[in-house]
Write an enzyme that holds these catalytic residues in place. Structure first.
Site, mmCIF file in Angstrom:
data_model
loop_
_atom_site.group_PDB
_atom_site.id
_atom_site.type_symbol
_atom_site.label_atom_id
_atom_site.label_comp_id
_atom_site.label_asym_id
_atom_site.label_seq_id
_atom_site.Cartn_x
_atom_site.Cartn_y
_atom_site.Cartn_z
ATOM 1 N N ASP A 54 0.909 -1.124 -0.056
ATOM 2 C CA ASP A 54 -0.019 -0.038 -0.071
ATOM 3 C C ASP A 54 0.937 1.269 0.186
ATOM 4 O OD1 ASP A 54 -1.665 2.139 0.617
ATOM 5 O OD2 ASP A 54 -2.631 0.893 2.243
ATOM 6 N N ILE A 55 0.847 1.953 -1.158
ATOM 7 C CA ILE A 55 1.664 3.224 -1.259
ATOM 8 C C ILE A 55 1.572 4.117 -0.005
ATOM 9 C CG2 ILE A 55 0.082 4.358 -2.811
ATOM 10 C CD1 ILE A 55 2.804 5.209 -4.213
ATOM 11 N N ASN A 110 -6.215 11.986 -12.036
ATOM 12 C CA ASN A 110 -6.817 12.363 -13.184
ATOM 13 C C ASN A 110 -6.599 13.874 -13.351
ATOM 14 O OD1 ASN A 110 -8.702 13.957 -11.879
ATOM 15 N ND2 ASN A 110 -9.955 11.806 -11.413
ATOM 16 N N GLY A 128 -9.072 3.868 -7.706
ATOM 17 C CA GLY A 128 -7.742 3.241 -7.478
ATOM 18 C C GLY A 128 -6.886 3.771 -6.642
ATOM 19 N N VAL A 129 -5.563 4.153 -6.760
ATOM 20 C CA VAL A 129 -4.497 4.665 -6.014
ATOM 21 C C VAL A 129 -4.993 6.039 -5.683
ATOM 22 C CG1 VAL A 129 -2.877 5.176 -7.750
ATOM 23 C CG2 VAL A 129 -2.109 4.675 -5.683
ATOM 24 N N ASP A 130 -5.450 6.832 -6.777
ATOM 25 C CA ASP A 130 -5.947 8.246 -6.456
ATOM 26 C C ASP A 130 -6.884 8.262 -5.489
ATOM 27 O OD1 ASP A 130 -6.147 10.942 -6.950
ATOM 28 O OD2 ASP A 130 -7.461 10.735 -8.669
ATOM 29 N N SER A 133 -1.005 4.579 -14.766
ATOM 30 C CA SER A 133 -1.875 4.140 -15.954
ATOM 31 C C SER A 133 -2.201 2.796 -16.285
ATOM 32 C CB SER A 133 -0.974 4.763 -17.349
ATOM 33 O OG SER A 133 -1.323 5.969 -17.458
ATOM 34 N N GLY A 162 -4.205 0.868 -14.400
ATOM 35 C CA GLY A 162 -5.309 0.645 -13.839
ATOM 36 C C GLY A 162 -6.312 0.801 -14.925
ATOM 37 N N TYR A 165 -6.904 3.280 -16.656
ATOM 38 C CA TYR A 165 -6.330 3.958 -18.012
ATOM 39 C C TYR A 165 -5.862 2.939 -18.922
ATOM 40 C CZ TYR A 165 -6.624 8.898 -16.248
ATOM 41 O OH TYR A 165 -7.192 9.858 -15.831
#
Length: 175
Positions: free
Chosen positions: A13-14, A27, A35-37, A119, A121, A123
């Site tokens: 986990d970042i 985005n 996602g990560v965002d 990108s 995920g 994307y």
């Protein structure tokens, strides 16, 4: 070869990593997403969204910096990866994401940074194509700067970690 020793590949986990900065696969609005965002925005708290609203978005391949708020990381570097379409400019924009993110990291004085698989995920960038691009871009910047001591690729699955390890081994063999 010495530069590659500063690159680490981990599954995890970042938002929990003890690094100075983390890179957000954002985005164009920078106002959160999936996602990560979404995970970064949730972990950082509402102050991150408030600061992102002042930035005016971000173009694909570019990077902007904010505070990390409730994250262990002091800074968040927001970059917008390309939506995969299979054309050559996808690779160029993905490389730009990594290089420009590292420029922001160097500007703020951070010594360590973690990247997600930008990108890969929603994307749609195939991880087998993205991993070598990401690793080469980071290795190239590390060869020019001793300031960065640690670059971590925080990958959310064992499958992604395996692909990145394979790409990293290939990069080591060619350096």
């Amino acid at each position: 070869m010495n530069d590659l020793r500063r690159i680490e590949l981990v599954e995890g986990d970042i938002t929990r990593l003890p690094v100075d900065a983390i890179v957000n696969a954002a985005n164009r609005t920078l106002l959160g997403g999936g996602g990560v965002d979404g995970a970064i925005h949730r972990a950082a708290g509402p102050q991150l969204l408030a600061e992102c609203k002042t930035l005016g978005g971000c173009a694909t391949g570019q990077a902007k910096i904010t505070a990390g708020y409730n994250l262990p990381a002091r800074w968040v570097i927001h970059t917008v990866g390309p939506v995969y379409s299979g054309v050559e400019s996808d690779a160029e924009r993905l490389r730009d994401c990594h290089v420009n993110s590292l420029q922001r990291v160097l500007e703020c004085g951070a010594r360590s940074v973690a990247f997600p698989a930008i990108s890969c995920g929603v994307y749609g960038y195939p991880v087998v194509e993205a991993a070598p691009i990401a690793l080469r871009a980071v290795a190239d910047v590390l060869s020019e700067s001793a300031a960065l001591q640690r670059v971590v690729f925080a990958l959310f699955s064992a499958d992604y970690l395996s692909v990145y390890r394979e790409a990293f081994d290939a990069l080591q063999a060619h350096r």
